[in-house]
Motif scaffolding. Structure first.
Motif, PDB file in Angstrom:
ATOM      1  N   PRO A 185      47.598  27.728  42.210  1.00 22.26           N
ATOM      2  CA  PRO A 185      48.851  28.124  42.875  1.00 22.26           C
ATOM      3  C   PRO A 185      49.506  29.344  42.237  1.00 22.26           C
ATOM      4  N   ALA A 186      49.359  29.485  40.911  1.00 24.99           N
ATOM      5  CA  ALA A 186      49.910  30.672  40.246  1.00 24.99           C
ATOM      6  C   ALA A 186      49.220  31.933  40.756  1.00 24.99           C
ATOM      7  N   MET A 187      47.907  31.847  40.967  1.00 24.39           N
ATOM      8  CA  MET A 187      47.167  32.994  41.495  1.00 24.39           C
ATOM      9  C   MET A 187      47.610  33.318  42.917  1.00 24.39           C
ATOM     10  N   LEU A 188      47.831  32.307  43.731  1.00 27.06           N
ATOM     11  CA  LEU A 188      48.268  32.559  45.102  1.00 27.06           C
ATOM     12  C   LEU A 188      49.560  33.374  45.103  1.00 27.06           C
ATOM     13  N   ARG A 189      50.506  32.971  44.280  1.00 31.47           N
ATOM     14  CA  ARG A 189      51.762  33.718  44.213  1.00 31.47           C
ATOM     15  C   ARG A 189      51.530  35.137  43.676  1.00 31.47           C
ATOM     16  N   ARG A 190      50.750  35.245  42.613  1.00 30.86           N
ATOM     17  CA  ARG A 190      50.562  36.545  41.965  1.00 30.86           C
ATOM     18  C   ARG A 190      49.883  37.542  42.903  1.00 30.86           C
ATOM     19  N   PHE A 191      48.823  37.097  43.582  1.00 32.24           N
ATOM     20  CA  PHE A 191      48.113  38.009  44.480  1.00 32.24           C
ATOM     21  C   PHE A 191      48.947  38.319  45.727  1.00 32.24           C
ATOM     22  N   HIS A 192      49.707  37.350  46.201  1.00 31.54           N
ATOM     23  CA  HIS A 192      50.574  37.596  47.356  1.00 31.54           C
ATOM     24  C   HIS A 192      51.626  38.651  47.015  1.00 31.54           C
ATOM     25  N   GLU A 193      52.273  38.497  45.867  1.00 30.37           N
ATOM     26  CA  GLU A 193      53.301  39.452  45.471  1.00 30.37           C
ATOM     27  C   GLU A 193      52.703  40.832  45.208  1.00 30.37           C
ATOM     28  N   ALA A 194      51.490  40.853  44.644  1.00 27.91           N
ATOM     29  CA  ALA A 194      50.820  42.141  44.405  1.00 27.91           C
ATOM     30  C   ALA A 194      50.470  42.821  45.722  1.00 27.91           C
ATOM     31  N   LYS A 195      50.090  42.039  46.726  1.00 27.15           N
ATOM     32  CA  LYS A 195      49.785  42.610  48.044  1.00 27.15           C
ATOM     33  C   LYS A 195      51.036  43.230  48.651  1.00 27.15           C
ATOM     34  N   LEU A 196      52.143  42.519  48.581  1.00 30.82           N
ATOM     35  CA  LEU A 196      53.383  43.035  49.155  1.00 30.82           C
ATOM     36  C   LEU A 196      53.862  44.294  48.435  1.00 30.82           C
ATOM     37  N   ALA A 197      53.644  44.323  47.109  1.00 29.56           N
ATOM     38  CA  ALA A 197      54.099  45.470  46.317  1.00 29.56           C
ATOM     39  C   ALA A 197      53.077  46.600  46.287  1.00 29.56           C
ATOM     40  N   ASP A 198      51.914  46.366  46.903  1.00 24.91           N
ATOM     41  CA  ASP A 198      50.816  47.344  46.862  1.00 24.91           C
ATOM     42  C   ASP A 198      50.481  47.700  45.411  1.00 24.91           C
ATOM     43  N   ALA A 199      50.457  46.689  44.541  1.00 23.78           N
ATOM     44  CA  ALA A 199      50.166  46.893  43.119  1.00 23.78           C
ATOM     45  C   ALA A 199      48.701  47.259  42.929  1.00 23.78           C
ATOM     46  N   PRO A 200      48.412  48.175  41.986  1.00 23.56           N
ATOM     47  CA  PRO A 200      47.019  48.608  41.804  1.00 23.56           C
ATOM     48  C   PRO A 200      46.137  47.551  41.163  1.00 23.56           C
ATOM     49  N   ALA A 201      46.725  46.595  40.397  1.00 23.66           N
ATOM     50  CA  ALA A 201      45.909  45.599  39.691  1.00 23.66           C
ATOM     51  C   ALA A 201      46.699  44.310  39.495  1.00 23.66           C
ATOM     52  N   VAL A 202      45.967  43.227  39.382  1.00 19.56           N
ATOM     53  CA  VAL A 202      46.531  41.918  39.031  1.00 19.56           C
ATOM     54  C   VAL A 202      45.844  41.455  37.761  1.00 19.56           C
ATOM     55  N   VAL A 203      46.636  41.022  36.790  1.00 22.67           N
ATOM     56  CA  VAL A 203      46.100  40.564  35.515  1.00 22.67           C
ATOM     57  C   VAL A 203      46.083  39.043  35.501  1.00 22.67           C
ATOM     58  N   ILE A 204      44.929  38.466  35.136  1.00 24.86           N
ATOM     59  CA  ILE A 204      44.814  37.009  35.021  1.00 24.86           C
ATOM     60  C   ILE A 204      44.644  36.638  33.553  1.00 24.86           C
ATOM     61  N   TRP A 205      45.153  35.470  33.193  1.00 23.70           N
ATOM     62  CA  TRP A 205      45.087  35.012  31.802  1.00 23.70           C
ATOM     63  C   TRP A 205      43.653  34.754  31.363  1.00 23.70           C
ATOM     64  N   GLY A 206      43.373  35.068  30.070  1.00 22.26           N
ATOM     65  CA  GLY A 206      42.095  34.745  29.463  1.00 22.26           C
ATOM     66  C   GLY A 206      40.999  35.739  29.799  1.00 22.26           C
ATOM     67  N   THR A 207      39.785  35.343  29.461  1.00 20.54           N
ATOM     68  CA  THR A 207      38.623  36.214  29.658  1.00 20.54           C
ATOM     69  C   THR A 207      38.068  36.128  31.070  1.00 20.54           C
TER      70      THR A 207
END
Length: 325
Positions: A184-206
């Motif tokens: 669910p955290a990823m769903l929010r993060r990628f959704h917000e990045a799509k709306l903001a047209d962000a160049p990258a999304v960072v995920i925790w860990g390796t």
């Protein structure tokens, strides 16, 4: 008594798992489903729980109430996680027994198994090694819940069963940016990045840690399936009444692969980056689900289909957030 006539108490009916159990029971024709909100019944208050069971006298209990969260929440609030879960479990199980409830289903978590348990993890792996440190307090509480049910079965002859799900997701999930689980955290993060047209999304860990995911309505159907098995059949599969049962899909993927799948479902077009400075958690968590399959149940919702349904639920939840704001 006919199954559909039983008075069934679902503890935690507003949570993701509890609400799915209620949906499944209602869809199967059960008429008397007993629920209470937290404001109506504080499950950490023994006296209140005792009065509730004395008044309602349920025939069955699904114990789905719990304080849950992801790595960040478990690291930040360890005292709350162990205290709340121990109190809720202890009160509900003990007061269910006091009021004469013979059948109870306790819902645990795959985090009960050692961090370095052999994969896939069988039910026999319990208490064979050290736990994952990031969620140890929560895991210890869940182990205590299993042993609580086992102990009442041994001493009082109750029929209290435990199911251990893998990582759950779906309608009713917590989408908080810090305190939610990974999917669910990823769903929010990628959704917000799509709306903001962000160049990258960072995920925790390796991104290399491997995880298994189960759609919550599949978990609900598994819980009810196991609960409704005749005692003789349940004993035949578990050998003794003291055994718990894993619930999962039997398949896993890396966190990096999960991120790519969520990104695709959401429609995000940017890059995915990892942050190795953040914890991975256990290197792998895959359940051996051979026992529950022998009992006649297996998951039916594919991961992609489940994520698509979860994303629709997340978008609906955003409208609720806007209304509150």
């Amino acid at each position: 008594m006919n199954e559909l006539q039983k008075r069934i108490y679902v503890a935690g009916h507003r949570g993701m798992v509890g609400s799915a159990i209620v949906r499944n029971l209602q869809g199967s024709g059960h008429k008397t489903i007993i629920t209470r909100t937290h404001d109506e019944l504080d499950l950490t208050d023994q006296a209140s729980v005792r009065r509730f069971f004395a008044e309602e006298r349920p025939d069955q209990v699904y114990l789905a109430a719990a304080r849950v969260g992801g790595i960040h929440a478990n690291n930040t609030y360890p005292a709350e996680f162990i205290y709340s879960n121990l109190m809720v479990q202890t009160n509900v199980v003990h007061e269910a027994w006091r009021s004469g409830v013979r059948q109870l289903m306790f819902l645990g978590s795959s985090c009960i198994y050692p961090k370095l348990a052999e994969q896939p993890m069988t039910e026999a792996a319990l208490l064979t090694g050290k736990l994952e440190p990031t969620n140890e307090p929560y895991a210890i509480a869940k182990i205590a819940g299993i042993k609580l049910c086992e102990s009442y079965n041994r001493q009082y002859g109750t029929d209290y069963r435990s199911v251990m799900p893998t990582n759950l997701y779906g309608p009713g999930d917590n989408y908080h940016p810090q305190n939610s689980h990974v999917l669910p955290a990823m769903l929010r993060r990628f959704h917000e990045a799509k709306l903001a047209d962000a160049p990258a999304v960072v995920i925790w860990g390796t991104g290399s840690a491997r995880r298994e995911f189960l759609y919550v309505d599949d978990m609900a159907s598994a819980s009810i399936h196991v609960m409704q098995l005749p005692a003789e059949e349940y004993r035949r599969h578990t050998q003794v009444m003291e055994s718990h049962v894993n619930v999962g899909t039997g398949e896993d993927l890396t966190i990096a692969e999960l991120a790519a799948l969520v990104s695709d479902v959401v429609g995000y077009k940017g890059r995915i980056q990892t942050d190795p400075s953040k914890p991975d958690g256990a290197p792998r968590k895959l359940l051996d689900v051979s026992k529950i399959r022998q009992m006649g149940w297996q998951a039916t919702t594919s991961l992609r289909a489940g994520i698509e349904l979860a994303y629709l639920d997340f978008e609906r939840s955003l409208h609720g957030e806007e209304a509150i704001a």
